[in-house]
Design an enzyme around this catalytic site. Structure first.
Site, PDB file in Angstrom:
ATOM      1  N   CYS A 236       0.842  -1.262  -0.103  1.00 11.02           N
ATOM      2  CA  CYS A 236      -0.100  -0.022   0.124  1.00 11.02           C
ATOM      3  C   CYS A 236       0.956   1.148  -0.104  1.00 11.02           C
ATOM      4  O   CYS A 236       1.766   1.283   0.944  1.00 11.02           O
ATOM      5  CB  CYS A 236      -0.840   0.058   1.370  1.00 11.02           C
ATOM      6  SG  CYS A 236      -1.817   1.516   1.383  1.00 11.02           S
ATOM      7  N   ASN A 245       0.703  -8.695  -1.025  1.00 12.62           N
ATOM      8  CA  ASN A 245      -0.512  -9.719  -0.519  1.00 12.62           C
ATOM      9  C   ASN A 245       0.102 -11.109  -0.556  1.00 12.62           C
ATOM     10  O   ASN A 245       0.955 -11.604  -0.966  1.00 12.62           O
ATOM     11  CB  ASN A 245      -1.622  -9.633  -1.202  1.00 12.62           C
ATOM     12  CG  ASN A 245      -2.114  -8.007  -1.648  1.00 12.62           C
ATOM     13  OD1 ASN A 245      -1.677  -7.561  -2.447  1.00 12.62           O
ATOM     14  ND2 ASN A 245      -3.235  -7.765  -0.948  1.00 12.62           N
TER      15      ASN A 245
HETATM   16  P1  HMG Z   1      -8.259  14.592  -2.949  1.00 16.61           P
HETATM   17  O1  HMG Z   1      -6.930  15.162  -3.397  1.00 16.61           O
HETATM   18  O2  HMG Z   1      -8.643  14.977  -1.462  1.00 16.61           O
HETATM   19  O3  HMG Z   1      -9.614  14.808  -3.809  1.00 16.61           O
HETATM   20  O4  HMG Z   1      -8.384  13.063  -2.957  1.00 16.61           O
HETATM   21  P2  HMG Z   1     -10.314  16.018  -4.122  1.00 16.61           P
HETATM   22  O5  HMG Z   1     -11.825  15.443  -4.062  1.00 16.61           O
HETATM   23  O6  HMG Z   1      -9.898  17.322  -3.259  1.00 16.61           O
HETATM   24  O7  HMG Z   1      -9.885  16.294  -5.586  1.00 16.61           O
HETATM   25  C1  HMG Z   1      -8.677  16.783  -6.144  1.00 16.61           C
HETATM   26  C2  HMG Z   1      -8.324  16.603  -7.500  1.00 16.61           C
HETATM   27  O8  HMG Z   1      -8.374  15.120  -8.019  1.00 16.61           O
HETATM   28  C3  HMG Z   1      -9.784  17.110  -8.462  1.00 16.61           C
HETATM   29  O9  HMG Z   1      -9.056  17.731  -9.617  1.00 16.61           O
HETATM   30  C4  HMG Z   1     -10.715  15.852  -8.740  1.00 16.61           C
HETATM   31  O10 HMG Z   1     -11.189  16.078  -9.803  1.00 16.61           O
HETATM   32  C5  HMG Z   1      -9.585  14.888  -8.656  1.00 16.61           C
HETATM   33  P3  HMG Z   1      -8.572  19.102 -10.019  1.00 16.61           P
HETATM   34  O11 HMG Z   1     -10.006  19.898 -10.014  1.00 16.61           O
HETATM   35  O12 HMG Z   1      -7.580  19.331  -8.899  1.00 16.61           O
HETATM   36  O13 HMG Z   1      -8.055  18.976 -11.278  1.00 16.61           O
HETATM   37  N1  HMG Z   1     -10.061  13.579  -8.175  1.00 16.61           N
HETATM   38  C6  HMG Z   1     -10.177  12.460  -9.254  1.00 16.61           C
HETATM   39  N2  HMG Z   1      -9.926  12.146 -10.504  1.00 16.61           N
HETATM   40  C7  HMG Z   1      -9.964  11.084 -10.991  1.00 16.61           C
HETATM   41  N3  HMG Z   1     -10.589  10.069 -10.198  1.00 16.61           N
HETATM   42  C8  HMG Z   1     -10.946  10.225  -9.021  1.00 16.61           C
HETATM   43  C9  HMG Z   1     -10.876  11.617  -8.603  1.00 16.61           C
HETATM   44  N4  HMG Z   1     -11.210  11.893  -7.189  1.00 16.61           N
HETATM   45  C10 HMG Z   1     -10.506  13.214  -7.225  1.00 16.61           C
HETATM   46  N5  HMG Z   1     -11.604   9.325  -8.474  1.00 16.61           N
HETATM   47  C11 HMG Z   1      -9.006  10.699  -2.820  1.00 16.61           C
HETATM   48  C12 HMG Z   1      -9.078  12.302  -2.323  1.00 16.61           C
HETATM   49  C13 HMG Z   1      -9.711   9.857  -2.245  1.00 16.61           C
HETATM   50  C14 HMG Z   1      -9.583  10.920  -4.430  1.00 16.61           C
HETATM   51  C15 HMG Z   1      -7.338  10.281  -2.886  1.00 16.61           C
HETATM   52  O14 HMG Z   1      -6.942  10.462  -1.630  1.00 16.61           O
HETATM   53  C16 HMG Z   1      -7.193   9.001  -3.617  1.00 16.61           C
HETATM   54  O15 HMG Z   1      -7.209   8.813  -4.644  1.00 16.61           O
HETATM   55  N6  HMG Z   1      -6.656   8.245  -2.658  1.00 16.61           N
HETATM   56  C17 HMG Z   1      -6.294   6.812  -3.068  1.00 16.61           C
HETATM   57  C18 HMG Z   1      -5.287   6.223  -2.403  1.00 16.61           C
HETATM   58  C19 HMG Z   1      -5.226   4.771  -2.702  1.00 16.61           C
HETATM   59  O16 HMG Z   1      -5.543   4.320  -3.807  1.00 16.61           O
HETATM   60  N7  HMG Z   1      -4.456   4.098  -1.872  1.00 16.61           N
HETATM   61  C20 HMG Z   1      -4.309   2.600  -2.077  1.00 16.61           C
HETATM   62  C21 HMG Z   1      -5.819   1.739  -1.954  1.00 16.61           C
HETATM   63  S1  HMG Z   1      -6.220   1.239  -0.558  1.00 16.61           S
HETATM   64  C22 HMG Z   1      -5.280  -0.107  -0.244  1.00 16.61           C
HETATM   65  O17 HMG Z   1      -4.509  -0.318  -0.736  1.00 16.61           O
HETATM   66  C23 HMG Z   1      -5.789  -0.861   1.045  1.00 16.61           C
HETATM   67  C24 HMG Z   1      -6.363  -2.038   0.663  1.00 16.61           C
HETATM   68  O18 HMG Z   1      -5.790  -3.167  -0.192  1.00 16.61           O
HETATM   69  C25 HMG Z   1      -6.838  -2.895   1.878  1.00 16.61           C
HETATM   70  C26 HMG Z   1      -5.782  -3.255   3.038  1.00 16.61           C
HETATM   71  O19 HMG Z   1      -4.567  -3.794   2.360  1.00 16.61           O
HETATM   72  O20 HMG Z   1      -5.687  -2.941   4.086  1.00 16.61           O
HETATM   73  C27 HMG Z   1      -7.797  -1.970  -0.224  1.00 16.61           C
HETATM   74 MG    MG Z   2      -4.226  -4.501   0.356  1.00 21.25          MG
END
Ligand code: HMG
Ligand code: MG
Length: 309
Positions: A236, A245
């Site tokens: 992550c 994983n």
């Molecule tokens: P943010 O920057 O706070 O979002 O991110 P925002 O709402 O303020 O938007 C900022 C900009 O991002 C805007 O664009 C939005 O349009 C764009 P601008 O106006 O500046 O040009 N934007 C997007 N563009 C495309 N697709 C989207 C999107 N959302 C906003 N969906 C957010 C908040 C949640 C989006 C960000 O923090 C994020 O993407 N986080 C993801 C992190 C991630 O993927 N982590 C890994 C996955 S979790 C994991 O691995 C754990 C898991 O495996 C289980 C485990 O192991 O425990 C599942």
């Molecule tokens: Mg995971």
């Protein structure tokens, strides 16, 4: 007895690779995983591409795969923007995600736990209205890289909120691979009692080598769905030190040997592992894949010797 395996390599695995994997390789990998008999494949993420550039090609990947009727392809969706992208890509399942610990939630999705609930609730409402299935993840159930121990009540609260939003299943994440079987048994037993074992899944990272042992402990509590990653890819990006994983090859090998039904063809699965290992140009952690490739190379050098004799 049947076990469902959710293949998360194309998402959890590839989101963490330093080198960009080509879209074409991702498509080939997903098609190979489906061909090996995996019925649930988490293909990509519709997150902010600035946060996870590795999966910025989500649309192209989903356009390129040969969708199999019996396979459910899913993707992570953090907000309505992501939901819109998932809808346009024709997915029938999406996965919501958040953490049981405040600091990991903030680092991973830029919001407090409390502020995340309404965002995910909206996504779930929209997905359900479109007839999609919605999965939920709770990260850091067994420990947080920033806060250490995570009280079970945190996980219980987030799990219950997700279930109330209408998710069909909650995957309980050992994000940084700190859990041991004793802890898994204790936590899962409690959460199974609140819910039901068929609404929960185990998502174990194998950072400290306890991943498969944790699967066995979870099996004892009635859990029958496990997430794993081809080759043991993964991590992550917002959990320092998190390793891959549990590997799908290792999981399938163990479960098949224990006479559980996985529906997965280990030979085809190993081909998929060999393919992505070759693409990445580094040895992957899966032990079963290592053993398979070593046996293959020993038998090919043996037959070369015979040919030469
Ligand atoms: P943010 O920057 O706070 O979002 O991110 P925002 O709402 O303020 O938007 C900022 C900009 O991002 C805007 O664009 C939005 O349009 C764009 P601008 O106006 O500046 O040009 N934007 C997007 N563009 C495309 N697709 C989207 C999107 N959302 C906003 N969906 C957010 C908040 C949640 C989006 C960000 O923090 C994020 O993407 N986080 C993801 C992190 C991630 O993927 N982590 C890994 C996955 S979790 C994991 O691995 C754990 C898991 O495996 C289980 C485990 O192991 O425990 C599942
Ligand atoms: Mg995971």
């Amino acid at each position: 007895m049947k076990i469902q395996i959710v293949e998360v390599g194309p998402r959890d695995g590839l989101q963490n690779e330093k080198e960009m994997v080509s879209t074409s390789a991702k498509i080939q990998l997903i098609d190979k995983l489906a061909a090996a008999g995996l019925k649930r494949v988490e293909a990509t993420s519709f997150v902010n591409p600035r946060w996870i550039p590795q999966l910025a090609d989500a649309e192209e990947v989903l356009k390129g795969i040969k969708r199999q009727n019996e396979v459910t392809y899913s993707a992570l969706v953090p907000n309505l923007r992501g939901m819109e992208r998932a809808r346009e890509s024709g997915l029938t399942e999406v996965a919501l995600f958040m953490s049981a610990s405040e600091t990991h939630n903030l680092k991973n999705i830029n919001k407090s736990i409390e502020d995340t609930f309404p965002v995910l609730r909206q996504v779930a409402r929209e997905a359900l209205a479109l007839g999609m299935r919605v999965r939920g993840y709770v990260s850091t159930v067994f420990g947080c890289p920033y806060e250490g121990n995570v009280p079970i009540d945190n996980s219980r609260r987030v799990t219950n909120e997700l279930l109330e939003m209408g998710v069909f299943e909650v995957s309980l994440g050992d994000t940084i691979g700190v859990a041991t079987p004793k802890q898994v048994r204790e936590v899962m037993e409690k959460l199974v009692k609140d819910t039901a074992s068929d609404r929960l899944a185990g998502h174990f990272h194998d950072t400290r080598g306890t991943g498969l042992a944790n699967v066995l402990a979870a099996l004892d509590t009635g859990i029958r769905t496990f997430d794993s990653s081809i080759g043991g890819l993964g991590g992550c990006p917002y959990a320092p030190g998190a390793a891959g994983n549990i590997s799908t090859e290792d999981l399938v090998y163990m479960l098949n040997g224990m006479e559980y039904e996985t529906g997965v063809d280990l030979n085809l699965l190993q081909d998929a592992g060999a393919f992505i290992q070759q693409e990445l140009g580094r040895e992957l952690p899966s032990k079963v894949l290592k053993a398979h490739l070593a046996a293959q190379s020993a038998s090919s050098s043996h037959s070369n010797q015979e040919d030469g004799a």
